[in-house]
Motif scaffolding. Structure first.
Motif, short mmCIF file in Angstrom:
data_model
loop_
_atom_site.label_atom_id
_atom_site.label_comp_id
_atom_site.label_asym_id
_atom_site.label_seq_id
_atom_site.Cartn_x
_atom_site.Cartn_y
_atom_site.Cartn_z
N ARG A 12 0.80 -1.27 0.17
CA ARG A 12 0.00 0.06 0.00
C ARG A 12 0.66 1.32 0.08
O ARG A 12 0.39 2.40 -0.43
N ARG A 13 2.35 1.22 0.18
CA ARG A 13 3.05 2.43 0.15
C ARG A 13 2.97 2.95 -1.14
O ARG A 13 3.65 4.22 -1.38
N LEU A 14 2.82 1.98 -2.20
CA LEU A 14 2.84 2.48 -3.64
C LEU A 14 1.83 3.17 -3.75
O LEU A 14 1.85 4.00 -5.06
N VAL A 54 10.73 4.94 0.68
CA VAL A 54 11.07 6.22 1.25
C VAL A 54 10.20 7.09 0.56
O VAL A 54 10.09 7.41 -0.50
N PRO A 55 9.07 7.51 1.47
CA PRO A 55 8.07 8.56 1.06
C PRO A 55 8.59 10.00 0.67
O PRO A 55 7.84 11.06 1.10
N LEU A 56 9.46 10.22 -0.24
CA LEU A 56 9.97 11.40 -0.67
C LEU A 56 10.01 11.49 -2.05
O LEU A 56 10.03 10.59 -2.67
N VAL A 92 9.62 -1.60 -11.42
CA VAL A 92 10.51 -2.44 -10.76
C VAL A 92 9.79 -2.81 -9.45
O VAL A 92 10.43 -4.09 -8.86
N SER A 93 8.60 -2.60 -9.09
CA SER A 93 7.84 -3.08 -8.11
C SER A 93 6.98 -4.28 -8.47
O SER A 93 6.38 -4.84 -7.73
N MET A 94 7.05 -4.58 -9.75
CA MET A 94 6.20 -5.44 -10.12
C MET A 94 6.85 -6.15 -11.60
O MET A 94 6.27 -5.99 -12.68
N ASP A 139 2.95 10.59 -6.94
CA ASP A 139 1.50 11.03 -6.53
C ASP A 139 0.65 9.63 -6.01
O ASP A 139 -0.71 9.98 -5.78
N GLY A 140 1.29 8.79 -5.84
CA GLY A 140 0.44 7.54 -5.37
C GLY A 140 -0.18 6.85 -6.55
O GLY A 140 -1.21 5.97 -6.07
N MET A 141 0.06 6.90 -7.63
CA MET A 141 -0.66 6.56 -8.81
C MET A 141 0.31 5.01 -9.47
O MET A 141 1.12 5.68 -10.34
N PHE A 142 -0.11 4.05 -9.06
CA PHE A 142 0.84 2.92 -9.65
C PHE A 142 0.41 2.59 -11.31
O PHE A 142 -0.98 2.93 -11.46
#
Length: 165
Positions: A12-14, A54-56, A92-94, A139-142
């Motif tokens: 969910r951090r993505l 890292v949420p930056l 890279v996360s999928m 922006d939190g949009m995968f």
């Protein structure tokens, strides 16, 4: 020079928007170097700080070995062309799945460099696609959210099957 673990979809951090960078120091330079090392090891051509938890708002791009890597801090799209293009994207996360996503053919972004200086860049083609893809991630949009529900569900199932081995 550290290769950090990449968080995997559907963590969910993505889906959480990243915070603006306000401190431009050696810690930020170290984060940018870690992102570059992690991206190269993945392998990938773009990565954000949220990909490593890292949420930056930090992005590193290295589109090919001839171009030097570029770090973008607090990037924002300030203009996008009306013309659209289709480009195959993944994350890279999928790893192992990708599909065509419609994006603006050209964009202009505003960002800060590692010293905090404001810069602008205009891009087209692959670089424009990467800017849009990575800023979406900040922006939190995968990237899957840019696909139809049917395509998204198919890719998620394929990824889950691959992850199970």
């Amino acid at each position: 020079m550290t290769i950090r673990p990449i968080i995997r979809y559907p963590d969910r951090r993505l889906a959480s928007p990243a915070r603006p960078v306000t401190v431009f120091d050696d810690g930020l330079r170290e984060l940018a170097q870690d992102l570059l090392d992690t991206m190269r090891a993945a392998p990938g051509i773009g990565i954000t700080a949220p990909h490593i938890g890292v949420p930056l708002r930090v992005v590193v791009l290295e589109l090919d070995s001839k171009d030097s890597p570029q770090t973008y801090v607090n990037p924002e799209i300030t203009w996008a062309s009306p013309e659209m293009i289709l480009h195959r994207e993944g994350s890279v996360s999928m790893p192992g799945v990708n599909d065509e996503v419609q994006r603006h053919a050209r964009v202009r972004i505003s960002y800060q460099d590692l010293d905090g200086n404001t810069q602008t860049e205009e891009s087209d083609g692959l670089r424009a696609v990467c800017h849009q893809h990575e800023i979406d991630q900040l922006d939190g949009m995968f990237w899957l959210q840019r696909l139809s529900r049917l395509k998204r569900e198919r890719l998620v199932k394929r990824f889950e099957k691959m992850s199970r081995g």
